[in-house]
Structures are given as C-alpha cells and as structure tokens.
Design a protein around this motif. Structure first.
Motif, PDB file in Angstrom:
ATOM      1  N   PHE A   1       0.844  -1.195   0.000  1.00 21.75           N
ATOM      2  CA  PHE A   1       0.000   0.000   0.000  1.00 21.75           C
ATOM      3  C   PHE A   1       0.882   1.249   0.000  1.00 21.75           C
ATOM      4  O   PHE A   1       2.092   1.168   0.278  1.00 21.75           O
ATOM      5  N   LYS A   2       0.269   2.396  -0.296  1.00 21.93           N
ATOM      6  CA  LYS A   2       1.021   3.656  -0.392  1.00 21.93           C
ATOM      7  C   LYS A   2       1.510   4.072   1.001  1.00 21.93           C
ATOM      8  O   LYS A   2       0.705   4.128   1.946  1.00 21.93           O
ATOM      9  N   ALA A   3       2.812   4.365   1.110  1.00 18.85           N
ATOM     10  CA  ALA A   3       3.374   4.719   2.419  1.00 18.85           C
ATOM     11  C   ALA A   3       2.738   5.994   2.954  1.00 18.85           C
ATOM     12  O   ALA A   3       2.444   6.919   2.186  1.00 18.85           O
ATOM     13  N   GLY A   4       2.497   6.046   4.247  1.00 13.71           N
ATOM     14  CA  GLY A   4       2.002   7.275   4.874  1.00 13.71           C
ATOM     15  C   GLY A   4       0.821   7.020   5.788  1.00 13.71           C
ATOM     16  O   GLY A   4       0.072   6.059   5.617  1.00 13.71           O
ATOM     17  N   GLU A   5       0.666   7.924   6.751  1.00 17.58           N
ATOM     18  CA  GLU A   5      -0.406   7.828   7.758  1.00 17.58           C
ATOM     19  C   GLU A   5      -1.797   7.799   7.109  1.00 17.58           C
ATOM     20  O   GLU A   5      -2.719   7.183   7.633  1.00 17.58           O
ATOM     21  N   GLU A   6      -1.942   8.460   5.925  1.00 19.15           N
ATOM     22  CA  GLU A   6      -3.258   8.511   5.253  1.00 19.15           C
ATOM     23  C   GLU A   6      -3.757   7.098   4.924  1.00 19.15           C
ATOM     24  O   GLU A   6      -4.952   6.886   4.748  1.00 19.15           O
ATOM     25  N   SER A   7      -2.827   6.156   4.808  1.00 20.06           N
ATOM     26  CA  SER A   7      -3.242   4.786   4.474  1.00 20.06           C
ATOM     27  C   SER A   7      -3.850   4.047   5.664  1.00 20.06           C
ATOM     28  O   SER A   7      -4.359   2.946   5.500  1.00 20.06           O
ATOM     29  N   LYS A   8      -3.767   4.635   6.852  1.00 17.70           N
ATOM     30  CA  LYS A   8      -4.411   3.982   8.007  1.00 17.70           C
ATOM     31  C   LYS A   8      -5.897   4.343   7.983  1.00 17.70           C
ATOM     32  O   LYS A   8      -6.418   4.973   8.902  1.00 17.70           O
ATOM     33  N   SER A   9      -6.562   3.954   6.893  1.00 20.99           N
ATOM     34  CA  SER A   9      -7.937   4.408   6.691  1.00 20.99           C
ATOM     35  C   SER A   9      -8.863   3.212   6.495  1.00 20.99           C
ATOM     36  O   SER A   9      -8.417   2.109   6.157  1.00 20.99           O
TER      37      SER A   9
ATOM     38  N   ASP B   1      -0.082  -1.239  12.565  1.00 23.00           N
ATOM     39  CA  ASP B   1      -1.445  -0.898  13.021  1.00 23.00           C
ATOM     40  C   ASP B   1      -2.491  -1.348  11.996  1.00 23.00           C
ATOM     41  O   ASP B   1      -3.531  -1.907  12.351  1.00 23.00           O
ATOM     42  N   LEU B   2      -2.198  -1.081  10.714  1.00 22.22           N
ATOM     43  CA  LEU B   2      -3.152  -1.385   9.640  1.00 22.22           C
ATOM     44  C   LEU B   2      -3.268  -2.901   9.419  1.00 22.22           C
ATOM     45  O   LEU B   2      -4.378  -3.457   9.447  1.00 22.22           O
ATOM     46  N   ALA B   3      -2.133  -3.552   9.231  1.00 18.11           N
ATOM     47  CA  ALA B   3      -2.165  -5.014   9.001  1.00 18.11           C
ATOM     48  C   ALA B   3      -2.671  -5.718  10.254  1.00 18.11           C
ATOM     49  O   ALA B   3      -3.384  -6.718  10.171  1.00 18.11           O
ATOM     50  N   GLY B   4      -2.306  -5.189  11.411  1.00 14.36           N
ATOM     51  CA  GLY B   4      -2.753  -5.795  12.674  1.00 14.36           C
ATOM     52  C   GLY B   4      -4.266  -5.723  12.803  1.00 14.36           C
ATOM     53  O   GLY B   4      -4.911  -6.700  13.209  1.00 14.36           O
TER      54      GLY B   4
END
Ligand code: GLY
Length: 361
Positions: free
Chosen positions: A70-78, A110-113
């Motif tokens: 996925f695209k690197a960056g906090e915005e991807s924690k969506s 955080d996202l994958a978890g």
C-alpha cells in the motif's frame, strides 16, 4: 546470537526475537503457527527493500505466500485502505488458517494488525518491524487500529501478534529523523521504569546513533523488556499500561492542533516529556536537575525539547478532547523521580499552563 524477550500473556504469550537478518524468520514463525497461506503486507517505501527477502523465508518452507503493498504514509491507516486489504485477502482465498505478516513501521503494524484482528473474526499475524519506534513500541502489546476522520486510532482492537521479529539491520535504511523519533520512546521507557536503562541510553548516544550492533541490540532488548513487562501486567490499559503515555498528553494536543502534519509523533513526545517533567517539579517535587538531564538526552538524539505555537487555551482545549481525558479532567503521566511515574488527573490548570509555558522556545 539473537535475543529473545517473552511477552507473558497466558495463552496469548509470544516472543520478540531481536536478530541481525531475516534468516530465522520462517523457522520462528512455524514454531508458533502453522499457516496454510501467508500474506505479507508492506508499504511502498519498505516493500522494495525487504519484501522479496521476507517472502522467500516462507516460500522456502513451501508456504503459499502473497504480498500486498500500500502507499506509504499515515493517510493509508484508513477504512478505505482496510477494505482494499480485505478485498485482496478474499481474492487470494485467505481463510482462517491464513496469517498476515506486517513488514514495516508503525502504520503497517497498526493497519495489518487490525486487518488480522477483524478478517474472518481474527486470524494470526506476525509483526516484522523495520523502524525503531515499531521495534520498541508499536509492534508490542497488540494495539491495532486505523484512523477515522473524527480521530486517530479510533477504530481498532487489541489483537496480539503470534511473534515479533525485529531485524536490526533494517534500521540502516531508516531515515535519521525517523530514528530520532523512535528514540523518544526509548528515552520514555527509561524515565518511566528503569533509571539504569535511562543512564545507558544517555551515555551511549554515539554508539546508538551510529547503529553499533551490540549497543543497539541492548537498547532494543531493554526497551522490549520494559514494554512487555508493562503489557503483561495490564494488557488492555485499564491501569498501569497508561504509564506508556508519558509525554503523550501534550504530544497528542500538538499533533492534533497541527492536523498530524506539524510534528512527527516522536518529536511531539520529546516536547511532551519535558512538559510532564515541569509538571512533576510542581506537583511531585521532581528534581529540576533530572529535568535538565532529560532535556539534554532528548536534544542529544536530535529531538525538540521546546515548541513555539498555540495559546495555552488552545492546547488545553485540545487536551480536553483527547481519549486520555476522563470525567473532564486531563490525565498526565508525571515523574516523581527517574524510573518512577504517577498517573494523575490534573485539575490544577495553572500548573498545566505553567508547565506548557516553560516549554516555549
Ligand atoms: N504505545 C502505548 C501502548 O502500547 O500502550
């Protein structure tokens, strides 16, 4: 030789392996889970560096292995990015016997978890942290989440990994500013629990900043031990785990007031720890000489100890809106001495304002 730290959580216990390469990753994973399929999730910065090597560890064991980038960056924690991951997992027919591997920093973990916590009501996952912050903090303890427009980390779950595998050589490709940010959490661990560890981190600045392996491995092991002891005592943050929020009350306010674009998390924690020390001087007779030592240490790792923006009123209003606020009172983790902190609900607004003012540049 790799170091091992155990996170003791009964049937959810797991090991943190600290190593200098990925060679043992596959064998360590199959010691604890027997996945039919693995999907390695990583971002667009980390995948080109390590994805092939990590996938190979599982392919060599004849495990069907997929990668998702996925695209690197906090915005991807969506939530939308999370849905993309679910779609991918369905497309490769991942089932309840499948596992995810989070390869990367805090955002990836955080996202994958959280994808692992929620897909099919929960599948196993492995944390393979590649930043110092993820190695010593976010990969340990099972906090997983994505962001909602109404707040950071507000949609999530506690879901413990089956293994954390930290390959310290990945820190060689970590940008210097990101390394500094991870050191804020390392310094925090010493202040909240271990004076000797704090002194070690304070004395070994050069060795740590130049990634001297033996020293770095002692640092990561020391922090992992402190964090895992706290998590073992209070997995779901109903009590003592909140000491890990030392420095985070002001930090979250500064991050939120700048829409998470003004400060890296570790930079905000640097300033926040200094504010908490000043509050400690006022409320718990914390020694000003120790505040000075802490400021020196923070600055020696190229982190800020001061800030200049926002009125006290804006900051206090932001603190009031934070998850840590309970019954309208702002909660701070306040040091009594190095190695001993208290969790206080502080209603003395003038003490808070005074501490904030003393951090202004
Ligand atoms: N990063 C704080 C915690 O894991 O509780």
């Amino acid at each position: 030789m790799p170091q091992t730290v155990n996170v003791e959580l009964g049937e959810r216990s797991y090991n943190i392996i600290i190593d200098e390469n990925f060679c043992r990753l596959g064998e360590e994973v199959v010691k604890v889970i027997k996945p039919a399929k693995i999907t390695v999730i990583s971002d667009s910065n980390i995948a080109p560096l390590y994805m092939d090597e990590v996938k190979k560890q599982f392919e060599d064991l004849s495990i069907e292995t997929h990668s998702y980038i996925f695209k690197a960056g906090e915005e991807s924690k969506s939530l939308s990015q999370l849905e993309e991951i679910y779609n991918f997992l369905f497309s490769v027919k991942a089932d309840r016997k499948s596992a995810l591997v989070a390869l990367g920093g805090g955002v990836t973990g955080d996202l994958a978890g959280y994808a692992a916590a929620s897909y099919m009501r929960g599948i196993p996952f492995i944390q393979v942290p590649t930043s110092i912050l993820a190695m010593v903090d976010s990969s340990i303890g099972g906090k997983t989440a994505v962001n909602h427009p109404k707040g950071k980390n507000t949609i999530g779950a506690f879901h413990q990994p089956s293994l954390v595998y930290a390959n310290l050589s990945t820190l060689k490709t970590l940008p210097k500013e990101e390394f500094a940010c991870g050191m804020a959490e390392v310094i925090k661990h010493g202040i909240i629990k271990e004076p000797c560890y704090f002194s070690f981190v304070r004395q070994k600045t050069t060795e740590i900043k130049t990634l001297e392996y033996q020293t770095l491995s002692r640092v990561v092991e020391g922090s992992c031990k402190i964090k895992s002891a706290v998590v073992s005592e209070d997995e779901r943050e109903s009590g003592v785990r909140a000491i890990l929020n030392f420095g985070h009350t002001l930090a979250h306010a500064l991050e939120s007031l700048t829409n998470y674009k003004g400060y890296r998390h570790g930079e905000a924690v640097g300033v926040g720890m200094v504010a908490a020390c000043y509050l400690g001087e006022e409320l718990l007779s914390f020694d000003n000489e120790d505040t000075k030592k802490i400021i020196e240490t923070i600055q020696s790792y190229n982190l800020p100890a001061t800030f200049s923006k926002f009125s006290n009123e804006e900051i206090i209003e932001s603190m009031m809106g934070d998850k840590k606020t309970e019954y309208g009172t702002i909660r701070f983790v306040v040091p009594k001495k190095i190695g001993k902190v208290e969790i206080l609900a502080v209603d003395n607004l003038s003490a808070i304002k005074n501490a904030i003012d003393r951090c202004r540049a």
